[in-house]
Motif scaffolding. Structure first.
Motif, PDB file in Angstrom:
ATOM      1  N   PRO A 124      98.850  50.365  42.318  1.00 54.09           N
ATOM      2  CA  PRO A 124      98.404  50.215  43.711  1.00 54.09           C
ATOM      3  C   PRO A 124      98.790  51.396  44.595  1.00 54.09           C
ATOM      4  O   PRO A 124      98.105  51.694  45.573  1.00 54.09           O
ATOM      5  CB  PRO A 124      99.091  48.927  44.150  1.00 54.09           C
ATOM      6  CG  PRO A 124      99.369  48.182  42.896  1.00 54.09           C
ATOM      7  CD  PRO A 124      99.652  49.218  41.859  1.00 54.09           C
ATOM      8  N   GLN A 125      99.833  52.099  44.230  1.00 54.50           N
ATOM      9  CA  GLN A 125     100.281  53.197  45.063  1.00 54.50           C
ATOM     10  C   GLN A 125      99.685  54.530  44.610  1.00 54.50           C
ATOM     11  O   GLN A 125      99.297  55.359  45.442  1.00 54.50           O
ATOM     12  CB  GLN A 125     101.821  53.278  45.024  1.00 54.50           C
ATOM     13  CG  GLN A 125     102.405  54.363  45.921  1.00 54.50           C
ATOM     14  CD  GLN A 125     103.926  54.360  45.918  1.00 54.50           C
ATOM     15  OE1 GLN A 125     104.555  53.507  45.259  1.00 54.50           O
ATOM     16  NE2 GLN A 125     104.527  55.272  46.671  1.00 54.50           N
ATOM     17  N   TYR A 126      99.545  54.750  43.323  1.00 57.10           N
ATOM     18  CA  TYR A 126      99.113  56.056  42.821  1.00 57.10           C
ATOM     19  C   TYR A 126      97.664  56.085  42.302  1.00 57.10           C
ATOM     20  O   TYR A 126      97.159  57.129  41.917  1.00 57.10           O
ATOM     21  CB  TYR A 126     100.056  56.516  41.704  1.00 57.10           C
ATOM     22  CG  TYR A 126     101.471  56.668  42.176  1.00 57.10           C
ATOM     23  CD1 TYR A 126     101.847  57.764  42.957  1.00 57.10           C
ATOM     24  CD2 TYR A 126     102.432  55.725  41.834  1.00 57.10           C
ATOM     25  CE1 TYR A 126     103.152  57.904  43.385  1.00 57.10           C
ATOM     26  CE2 TYR A 126     103.744  55.861  42.270  1.00 57.10           C
ATOM     27  CZ  TYR A 126     104.094  56.955  43.051  1.00 57.10           C
ATOM     28  OH  TYR A 126     105.388  57.088  43.480  1.00 57.10           O
ATOM     29  N   GLY A 127      96.987  54.918  42.215  1.00 52.99           N
ATOM     30  CA  GLY A 127      95.598  54.895  41.801  1.00 52.99           C
ATOM     31  C   GLY A 127      95.417  54.663  40.322  1.00 52.99           C
ATOM     32  O   GLY A 127      96.257  54.029  39.664  1.00 52.99           O
ATOM     33  N   THR A 128      94.293  55.189  39.753  1.00 52.70           N
ATOM     34  CA  THR A 128      93.927  54.931  38.353  1.00 52.70           C
ATOM     35  C   THR A 128      94.194  56.153  37.490  1.00 52.70           C
ATOM     36  O   THR A 128      94.199  57.292  37.956  1.00 52.70           O
ATOM     37  CB  THR A 128      92.436  54.548  38.239  1.00 52.70           C
ATOM     38  OG1 THR A 128      91.642  55.643  38.693  1.00 52.70           O
ATOM     39  CG2 THR A 128      92.127  53.304  39.047  1.00 52.70           C
ATOM     40  N   SER A 129      94.336  55.871  36.170  1.00 53.46           N
ATOM     41  CA  SER A 129      94.540  56.939  35.198  1.00 53.46           C
ATOM     42  C   SER A 129      93.889  56.507  33.882  1.00 53.46           C
ATOM     43  O   SER A 129      94.118  55.375  33.423  1.00 53.46           O
ATOM     44  CB  SER A 129      96.029  57.220  34.987  1.00 53.46           C
ATOM     45  OG  SER A 129      96.203  58.172  33.957  1.00 53.46           O
ATOM     46  N   ILE A 130      93.049  57.363  33.276  1.00 55.23           N
ATOM     47  CA  ILE A 130      92.349  57.074  32.024  1.00 55.23           C
ATOM     48  C   ILE A 130      92.858  58.043  30.964  1.00 55.23           C
ATOM     49  O   ILE A 130      93.011  59.241  31.203  1.00 55.23           O
ATOM     50  CB  ILE A 130      90.817  57.221  32.175  1.00 55.23           C
ATOM     51  CG1 ILE A 130      90.305  56.435  33.403  1.00 55.23           C
ATOM     52  CG2 ILE A 130      90.094  56.767  30.904  1.00 55.23           C
ATOM     53  CD1 ILE A 130      90.501  54.952  33.308  1.00 55.23           C
ATOM     54  N   SER A 131      93.091  57.524  29.751  1.00 51.50           N
ATOM     55  CA  SER A 131      93.572  58.380  28.662  1.00 51.50           C
ATOM     56  C   SER A 131      92.479  59.368  28.274  1.00 51.50           C
ATOM     57  O   SER A 131      91.287  59.125  28.484  1.00 51.50           O
ATOM     58  CB  SER A 131      93.971  57.532  27.449  1.00 51.50           C
ATOM     59  OG  SER A 131      92.825  56.906  26.902  1.00 51.50           O
ATOM     60  N   ASP A 132      92.900  60.488  27.728  1.00 45.78           N
ATOM     61  CA  ASP A 132      91.941  61.528  27.369  1.00 45.78           C
ATOM     62  C   ASP A 132      90.908  61.033  26.355  1.00 45.78           C
ATOM     63  O   ASP A 132      89.738  61.418  26.403  1.00 45.78           O
ATOM     64  CB  ASP A 132      92.681  62.735  26.803  1.00 45.78           C
ATOM     65  CG  ASP A 132      93.567  63.414  27.845  1.00 45.78           C
ATOM     66  OD1 ASP A 132      93.278  63.226  29.051  1.00 45.78           O
ATOM     67  OD2 ASP A 132      94.512  64.114  27.455  1.00 45.78           O
ATOM     68  N   GLU A 133      91.320  60.184  25.433  1.00 46.44           N
ATOM     69  CA  GLU A 133      90.415  59.705  24.386  1.00 46.44           C
ATOM     70  C   GLU A 133      89.255  58.894  24.954  1.00 46.44           C
ATOM     71  O   GLU A 133      88.148  58.928  24.417  1.00 46.44           O
ATOM     72  CB  GLU A 133      91.210  58.869  23.382  1.00 46.44           C
ATOM     73  CG  GLU A 133      90.380  58.378  22.212  1.00 46.44           C
ATOM     74  CD  GLU A 133      91.197  57.525  21.250  1.00 46.44           C
ATOM     75  OE1 GLU A 133      90.590  56.998  20.287  1.00 46.44           O
ATOM     76  OE2 GLU A 133      92.422  57.392  21.454  1.00 46.44           O
ATOM     77  N   TYR A 134      89.522  58.185  26.055  1.00 46.07           N
ATOM     78  CA  TYR A 134      88.487  57.311  26.648  1.00 46.07           C
ATOM     79  C   TYR A 134      88.047  57.798  28.022  1.00 46.07           C
ATOM     80  O   TYR A 134      87.408  57.046  28.770  1.00 46.07           O
ATOM     81  CB  TYR A 134      89.031  55.885  26.774  1.00 46.07           C
ATOM     82  CG  TYR A 134      89.243  55.200  25.434  1.00 46.07           C
ATOM     83  CD1 TYR A 134      88.222  54.502  24.819  1.00 46.07           C
ATOM     84  CD2 TYR A 134      90.480  55.271  24.797  1.00 46.07           C
ATOM     85  CE1 TYR A 134      88.428  53.872  23.602  1.00 46.07           C
ATOM     86  CE2 TYR A 134      90.693  54.652  23.583  1.00 46.07           C
ATOM     87  CZ  TYR A 134      89.656  53.949  22.981  1.00 46.07           C
ATOM     88  OH  TYR A 134      89.859  53.334  21.766  1.00 46.07           O
ATOM     89  N   SER A 135      88.332  59.007  28.381  1.00 49.90           N
ATOM     90  CA  SER A 135      88.052  59.478  29.737  1.00 49.90           C
ATOM     91  C   SER A 135      86.548  59.469  30.063  1.00 49.90           C
ATOM     92  O   SER A 135      86.163  59.307  31.216  1.00 49.90           O
ATOM     93  CB  SER A 135      88.623  60.893  29.925  1.00 49.90           C
ATOM     94  OG  SER A 135      88.012  61.796  28.981  1.00 49.90           O
TER      95      SER A 135
END
Length: 466
Positions: A88-99
Motif C-alpha cells: 500500500p505504501q510503495y505500490g506494485t512490483s512484478i518479477s522479471d519472468e512475468y513482467s
C-alpha cells in the motif's frame, strides 16, 4: 479442565461462580472480530489455451488490522517463486519472468486480483494469494489453474464420389482435433443416412481428437442438399456448425416442353424444347425421329426441335430427344399427332314472325348467316339447296315490299271514299264503276302474288316437276 473462581460480595453474602475457560474468555475479550479476517480465491480456474485468465483475490480484514503487503506466489517442483507484489505504501512490483504477462487489475487493501496473459500448458499448477497484516501476521489461500484447449474442427469428404444408385458410401467425416477435454461431435441431417460410432484418439498434453463418419446411399434428388457437422465444447460459447453440401453425380433427367395432344395441319411456329437436369451438366442434345426419317424444314439446335414451315400431315410420328453427360445417357419420347383443322361452322338459330294475312300460317325463317326463305303452313322449313332458292328468296322479299306499298295505297284510297245520296239521311248508294275496277285490280294483284310465292317455294317446285 482448568477453571477460575471469582468471589462476589453482595449484601455481605459471599458466593462463588464458575467462569468460561480462560483461553476462550481472553480471545473474545482481547481480540474481537478476528473470525472475519480471511483471503478469498476460487478453488479452480480454467483458462483457454492462448487466452488470458484472471486470478481473483479478495482480502477481508477487520478495521483494527492494517494490510502490510500482499503477493502472488506459485509452487513449483523446484520451489516457490513470486509473481507479483503489492504494498500500500510503495505500490506494485512484478518479477522479471512475468513482467510482460502479469499485471494487477485495481490493487487495494481489499483486492489484489491479477491477469495472466497468453496462458499455455506450462502455466498449469497451483497459485497462492498471500496477505501480511499487522498483529495477525500472514493469511493466504490457493487456487489451481487448468488449461482448456479449443478443438480444431473440420470436415473431410469421403474417398469416393457420390454416384446416384450406388450403395452405402462414406459421405464425409466430422473431426474435432486435439480438444481438452474431448469434444462432443455428431452430424445433423434429415437424410436417411447413418452416423458411425464416435472415434477418439489421445493426443499430447492431455488433448483428444474425436471423429464421426456419415454413411449414406446416394440418390439424385438429394443433389445440392446439406448436412451439418456439429461440435460442442466448453471452450466454445455455442455449438460450432460446418455445413457440408452433397455433390451427387447422376445421368440426365430429361423433360420436353411444348407438347400438345393434337396438332393441326398448317399450324406455324411449332417448337419442342428438350431440357435436362444433370450433374455434371449435359454435353449433348440430339433430336431424332423413330418411325421415319426426319422431315425437311426442321431445325435441331440448342436442344430444340423447330418446324420452320407450317405443319403437314406427314409430320405425324414418334420423336426422341437424347441427352448425354459423363455419367450416362437418357432420352424422352414424344408423339406428334397432326390432324386436319376442325370446320369453322356456326349452329343455325331461327325466329318465327307473325302471319302477314289473316287465316294463314305462312312463316318467314331467317337463319344466321343465311338468306331467308319461305315454308308452307304444315311443313318444316327445308334447307336451301340451290341458286334458284336464293334468287327466289330475294325476289320474294322485293314482292313483299311491293305488296305492303299496295296495301298502304288501297287503305289511303278507301279513306278518301265518300257517301253518295241524301246528305241528311246518309243513305249509301254504292260505289262507282271506277271504284269497283280499282278493288278488282288489288284482288287480282294479291292472287298473282300468292301464286308466285307458292311456285318459288321448294314444295311448289317439287309439284311442278311431278
Amino acid at each position: 479442565g482448568c477453571e477460575a473462581r471469582a468471589v462476589c460480595v453482595l449484601n455481605e453474602n459471599v458466593a462463588t461462580v464458575n467462569l468460561f475457560p480462560v483461553s476462550l474468555f481472553l480471545m473474545i475479550c482481547i481480540s474481537p472480530g478476528v473470525w472475519a479476517n480471511r483471503v478469498v480465491v476460487p478453488e479452480q480456474v480454467t483458462a483457454v489455451l492462448g487466452k488470458n485468465v484472471t486470478l481473483t483475490c479478495r482480502v477481508e480484514v477487520s478495521t483494527n488490522l492494517s494490510l502490510t503487503q500482499s503477493s502472488w506466489e506459485r509452487r513449483l517442483p523446484s520451489g516457490t517463486t513470486t509473481l507479483a507484489v503489492f504494498n500500500p505504501q510503495y505500490g506494485t512490483s512484478i518479477s522479471d519472468e512475468y513482467s510482460k504477462r502479469v499485471h494487477f487489475i485495481k490493487p487495494s487493501v481489499h483486492d489484489v486480483s491479477i491477469v495472466l496473459q497468453g496462458v499455455g500448458f506450462a502455466d498449469i499448477g497451483t497459485y497462492t494469494c498471500k496477505v501480511v497484516t499487522f498483529q495477525l501476521g500472514n493469511m493466504q489461500a490457493s487456487t489451481t489453474v487448468d488449461i482448456m484447449v479449443e478443438p480444431k474442427v473440420y470436415v473431410s469428404p469421403g474417398s469416393l464420389s457420390l454416384l446416384d444408385g450406388d450403395g452405402e458410401t462414406l459421405v464425409a467425416t466430422c473431426t474435432a482435433e486435439r480438444g481438452r477435454p474431448a469434444a462432443e461431435v455428431f452430424w445433423d441431417s434429415d437424410l436417411p443416412g447413418q452416423q458411425s460410432a464416435v472415434i477418439t484418439q489421445q493426443e499430447p498434453e492431455g488433448t483428444t481428437t474425436t471423429s464421426v463418419h456419415y454413411v449414406w446411399a446416394p440418390t439424385w434428388d438429394a443433389f445440392g442438399r446439406s448436412l451439418s457437422c456439429v461440435v460442442r465444447h466448453p471452450a466454445l460459447s455455442k455449438d460450432f456448425r460446418i455445413p457440408y453440401r452433397l455433390n451427387v453425380f447422376f445421368a440426365p433427367d430429361v423433360t420436353v416442353i411444348g407438347q400438345q395432344d393434337v396438332w393441326y395441319v398448317g399450324q406455324k411456329n411449332v417448337q419442342l424444347d428438350c431440357r435436362a437436369s444433370a450433374n455434371p451438366p449435359a454435353l449433348m442434345y440430339l433430336w431424332t425421329r423413330l418411325d421415319a426419317p426426319m422431315p425437311a424444314g426442321v431445325d435441331r439446335s440448342n436442344g430444340s426441335l423447330l418446324f420452320t414451315r407450317p405443319l403437314e400431315p406427314s409430320d405425324s410420328g414418334q420423336y426422341r430427344c437424347e441427352v448425354q453427360n459423363d455419367v450416362g445417357q437418357r432420352f424422352k419420347d414424344v408423339r406428334l399427332l397432326v390432324q386436319e383443322p376442325p370446320p369453322a361452322t356456326a349452329a343455325p338459330t331461327s325466329t318465327r314472325s307473325k302471319s302477314i294475312l289473316p287465316d294463314t300460317s305462312l312463316t318467314i325463317t331467317a337463319p344466321i348467316n343465311q338468306h331467308a326463305h319461305f315454308t308452307g303452313p304444315t311443313q318444316a322449313s327445308p334447307p336451301d339447296s340451290g341458286l334458284g332458292t336464293i334468287v327466289g328468296g330475294a325476289v320474294g322479299g322485293i314482292l313483299i315490299l311491293v305488296l305492303l306499298m299496295a296495301l298502304v295505297g288501297a287503305f289511303y284510297l278507301r279513306q278518301r271514299r265518300t257517301f253518295r245520296g241524301d246528305y241528311y239521311t246518309k243513305q249509301y248508294i254504292g260505289p262507282s264503276d271506277m271504284q269497283k275496277e280499282s278493288q278488282m285490280d288489288v284482288l287480282s294483284f294479291l292472287s298473282l302474288f300468292f301464286k308466285y310465292i307458292h311456285m318459288t317455294s321448294p314444295r311448289g317446285r317439287k309439284n311442278k316437276h311431278n
